[in-house]
Design a protein around this motif. Sequence first.
Motif, PDB file in Angstrom:
ATOM      1  N   PRO A 133     -50.692  31.695 -25.325  1.00  0.00           N
ATOM      2  CA  PRO A 133     -50.342  32.145 -23.985  1.00  0.00           C
ATOM      3  C   PRO A 133     -51.572  32.662 -23.243  1.00  0.00           C
ATOM      4  N   THR A 134     -51.519  32.607 -21.945  1.00  0.00           N
ATOM      5  CA  THR A 134     -52.603  33.119 -21.117  1.00  0.00           C
ATOM      6  C   THR A 134     -52.133  34.360 -20.380  1.00  0.00           C
ATOM      7  N   VAL A 135     -53.063  34.998 -19.683  1.00  0.00           N
ATOM      8  CA  VAL A 135     -52.722  36.213 -18.942  1.00  0.00           C
ATOM      9  C   VAL A 135     -51.762  35.916 -17.798  1.00  0.00           C
ATOM     10  N   GLU A 136     -51.675  34.651 -17.392  1.00  0.00           N
ATOM     11  CA  GLU A 136     -50.785  34.288 -16.286  1.00  0.00           C
ATOM     12  C   GLU A 136     -49.381  33.911 -16.751  1.00  0.00           C
ATOM     13  N   ASP A 137     -49.178  33.797 -18.067  1.00  0.00           N
ATOM     14  CA  ASP A 137     -47.847  33.475 -18.588  1.00  0.00           C
ATOM     15  C   ASP A 137     -47.009  34.749 -18.635  1.00  0.00           C
ATOM     16  N   GLU A 138     -45.862  34.715 -17.985  1.00  0.00           N
ATOM     17  CA  GLU A 138     -45.025  35.914 -17.929  1.00  0.00           C
ATOM     18  C   GLU A 138     -44.404  36.230 -19.276  1.00  0.00           C
ATOM     19  N   ASP A 139     -43.901  35.205 -19.951  1.00  0.00           N
ATOM     20  CA  ASP A 139     -43.225  35.423 -21.223  1.00  0.00           C
ATOM     21  C   ASP A 139     -43.372  34.177 -22.075  1.00  0.00           C
ATOM     22  N   VAL A 140     -42.780  34.212 -23.256  1.00  0.00           N
ATOM     23  CA  VAL A 140     -42.895  33.098 -24.188  1.00  0.00           C
ATOM     24  C   VAL A 140     -42.323  31.816 -23.598  1.00  0.00           C
ATOM     25  N   HIS A 141     -41.244  31.934 -22.833  1.00  0.00           N
ATOM     26  CA  HIS A 141     -40.610  30.752 -22.252  1.00  0.00           C
ATOM     27  C   HIS A 141     -41.527  30.095 -21.216  1.00  0.00           C
ATOM     28  N   THR A 142     -42.171  30.935 -20.402  1.00  0.00           N
ATOM     29  CA  THR A 142     -43.098  30.417 -19.399  1.00  0.00           C
ATOM     30  C   THR A 142     -44.273  29.711 -20.064  1.00  0.00           C
ATOM     31  N   ALA A 143     -44.827  30.333 -21.102  1.00  0.00           N
ATOM     32  CA  ALA A 143     -45.980  29.752 -21.798  1.00  0.00           C
ATOM     33  C   ALA A 143     -45.624  28.403 -22.409  1.00  0.00           C
ATOM     34  N   LEU A 144     -44.469  28.339 -23.050  1.00  0.00           N
ATOM     35  CA  LEU A 144     -44.098  27.083 -23.707  1.00  0.00           C
ATOM     36  C   LEU A 144     -43.747  26.002 -22.684  1.00  0.00           C
ATOM     37  N   GLU A 145     -43.155  26.367 -21.562  1.00  0.00           N
ATOM     38  CA  GLU A 145     -42.906  25.355 -20.538  1.00  0.00           C
ATOM     39  C   GLU A 145     -44.239  24.830 -19.998  1.00  0.00           C
ATOM     40  N   ARG A 146     -45.212  25.717 -19.847  1.00  0.00           N
ATOM     41  CA  ARG A 146     -46.547  25.255 -19.428  1.00  0.00           C
ATOM     42  C   ARG A 146     -47.093  24.250 -20.431  1.00  0.00           C
ATOM     43  N   GLY A 147     -46.961  24.562 -21.722  1.00  0.00           N
ATOM     44  CA  GLY A 147     -47.444  23.644 -22.744  1.00  0.00           C
ATOM     45  C   GLY A 147     -46.728  22.312 -22.711  1.00  0.00           C
ATOM     46  N   LEU A 148     -45.441  22.348 -22.423  1.00  0.00           N
ATOM     47  CA  LEU A 148     -44.666  21.109 -22.359  1.00  0.00           C
ATOM     48  C   LEU A 148     -45.057  20.290 -21.124  1.00  0.00           C
ATOM     49  N   LEU A 149     -45.245  20.957 -19.999  1.00  0.00           N
ATOM     50  CA  LEU A 149     -45.658  20.258 -18.785  1.00  0.00           C
ATOM     51  C   LEU A 149     -47.045  19.634 -18.939  1.00  0.00           C
ATOM     52  N   GLU A 150     -47.909  20.330 -19.668  1.00  0.00           N
ATOM     53  CA  GLU A 150     -49.243  19.774 -19.915  1.00  0.00           C
ATOM     54  C   GLU A 150     -49.154  18.483 -20.720  1.00  0.00           C
ATOM     55  N   ARG A 151     -48.130  18.367 -21.547  1.00  0.00           N
ATOM     56  CA  ARG A 151     -47.982  17.186 -22.391  1.00  0.00           C
ATOM     57  C   ARG A 151     -47.130  16.092 -21.737  1.00  0.00           C
ATOM     58  N   LEU A 152     -46.176  16.485 -20.894  1.00  0.00           N
ATOM     59  CA  LEU A 152     -45.216  15.511 -20.374  1.00  0.00           C
ATOM     60  C   LEU A 152     -45.231  15.370 -18.857  1.00  0.00           C
ATOM     61  N   GLY A 153     -45.917  16.240 -18.165  1.00  0.00           N
ATOM     62  CA  GLY A 153     -45.838  16.199 -16.714  1.00  0.00           C
ATOM     63  C   GLY A 153     -44.442  16.552 -16.241  1.00  0.00           C
ATOM     64  N   THR A 154     -43.960  15.849 -15.204  1.00  0.00           N
ATOM     65  CA  THR A 154     -42.672  16.199 -14.615  1.00  0.00           C
ATOM     66  C   THR A 154     -41.499  16.034 -15.572  1.00  0.00           C
ATOM     67  N   LEU A 155     -41.634  15.166 -16.556  1.00  0.00           N
ATOM     68  CA  LEU A 155     -40.558  14.998 -17.537  1.00  0.00           C
ATOM     69  C   LEU A 155     -40.269  16.316 -18.245  1.00  0.00           C
ATOM     70  N   GLY A 156     -41.310  17.100 -18.483  1.00  0.00           N
ATOM     71  CA  GLY A 156     -41.111  18.388 -19.150  1.00  0.00           C
ATOM     72  C   GLY A 156     -40.199  19.314 -18.378  1.00  0.00           C
ATOM     73  N   GLY A 157     -40.154  19.163 -17.056  1.00  0.00           N
ATOM     74  CA  GLY A 157     -39.303  20.020 -16.245  1.00  0.00           C
ATOM     75  C   GLY A 157     -37.828  19.758 -16.418  1.00  0.00           C
ATOM     76  N   LYS A 158     -37.471  18.592 -16.984  1.00  0.00           N
ATOM     77  CA  LYS A 158     -36.050  18.281 -17.178  1.00  0.00           C
ATOM     78  C   LYS A 158     -35.393  19.154 -18.251  1.00  0.00           C
ATOM     79  N   LEU A 159     -36.203  19.719 -19.131  1.00  0.00           N
ATOM     80  CA  LEU A 159     -35.632  20.475 -20.237  1.00  0.00           C
ATOM     81  C   LEU A 159     -34.948  21.760 -19.765  1.00  0.00           C
ATOM     82  N   ARG A 160     -35.340  22.218 -18.574  1.00  0.00           N
ATOM     83  CA  ARG A 160     -34.789  23.485 -18.107  1.00  0.00           C
ATOM     84  C   ARG A 160     -33.340  23.361 -17.633  1.00  0.00           C
ATOM     85  N   ALA A 161     -32.874  22.168 -17.432  1.00  0.00           N
ATOM     86  CA  ALA A 161     -31.511  21.961 -16.921  1.00  0.00           C
ATOM     87  C   ALA A 161     -30.476  22.546 -17.876  1.00  0.00           C
TER      88      ALA A 161
END
Length: 476
Positions: free
Chosen positions: A83-111
């Motif tokens: 996690p970085t200083v800009e990540d609010e919590d574990v969920h934010t950090a992991l979504e960032r990691g997923l977006l880095e790997r999948l781009g917009t597809l990673g955003g579908k997981l939040r549904a």
Amino acid sequence: MPETEGPTRLWGGRFAGGPADALARLSVSVHFDWRLAPYDIAASRAHARVLAGAGLLDNDELGQMLAALDDLESACAAGEFRPTVEDEDVHTALERGLLERLGTLGGKLRAGRSRNDQVATDLRMYLRDHARGVAAAVVELADALLEQAGRHVDTPAPGLTHVQHAQPVSFGHWLLAHVQPLLRDLDRLRDWDARAAISPLGSGALAGSSLPLDPAAVAKELGFQAPAQNSMDAVSDRDFVAEFLFITSLIGVHLSRLGEEVVLWTSQEFGWVILDDAFATGSSIMPQKKNADIAELARGKAGRLIGGLVAVLTMLKGLPLTYDRDMQEDKEPAFDAIDTLLLLLPALAGMISTMTVRVDRLAAAAPVGFSLATEVADWLVRKHVPFRDAHEITGRLVALCAARECELEDVSDEDLKTVSEHLDPSVREVLSVRSALAGRTTPGSTGPGPVADQLQTASDKLDSWREWSIEPVVPR
């Protein structure tokens, strides 16, 4: 895959700007909830499969999603993703990691899910998993006590009430008395685990989801017994945290009581036990000192554990339904309780298993303080003297000995008769520690037979606990 621009946030669409620095610093929790990352990723896998089952991810997207989550998990475990200083919590950090790997597809997981049901799920999984680690450490301490008790089934000791000599007991019986509360603690952990095995995932922020999700499938994949019955309760329930902290606090109290006894046993005034050098400390100014610091820390850390329980109960007591940000305060006490016990229990186990019991000192102390007086009273009862009278007669005998500064067995036959017509020289048959111990034959008592039975029963119970403590929470 394209990288996201700017900091990842799981909210913010309606806000014209970012949070103030003061709010961001107060709000951030990733520095302590990062330990939930493996559980959040496991829950994300299960959620991705449910989204695919609902037709919201096609097979190719699901495959990419699961592969990215696997890669992210490996990167987290290796320390390559943090996690970085800009990540609010574990969920934010992991979504960032997923977006880095999948781009917009990673955003579908939040549904269909919210941080509210995510964190409740992650924390249940974490505590259920680590409860087994705590149980294993409790078993280790109980094993150490059992091993010492087995060596001292026949070692006489002065049993105490009010920290005064009361009746002789075997030191093995005394050590086993500390095993019993640990067995109850283990029972409580397993009982707690059954109530904690309910999955909140699928409850969303509070109202469930309009998407065709399958909470039962998620629950099964994550090792839960069932999904939550009420979505509002699911995201606001922290009974499982409070109850877990009660159990850990009670374990702490039991360890504190054991620690206090070790402090007494190792003192010059008692001198019953010698600690191994590896499990004692010295003084920076007094070269002769050998301190029972582990036992003292066991006493001290009980306050820390109790404090965590009080903090969570106080936090919860005034909260309206459903989720409130106050609940961010549930995790640090729970994490600290686990860390504290996993640090303390192995040290106590080592201290107990390596200590040397001074059998000679214990045996010499066992009859001191007229501790055989109850044997005289029971002897009179067997002569059909009512116990009320037997108690008075024995009390007068003790008073005579106290005045003459002698022990019970030193009284002459004439003096016995003077105290009571019911006393005769045959009473001397019960005026030995060995006979007092041998006479205790009822189940649970301090005689050699009952103590041996206790050893076997406790050993059998601990074997079953060993098996439970290594069972995986999440099916592998």
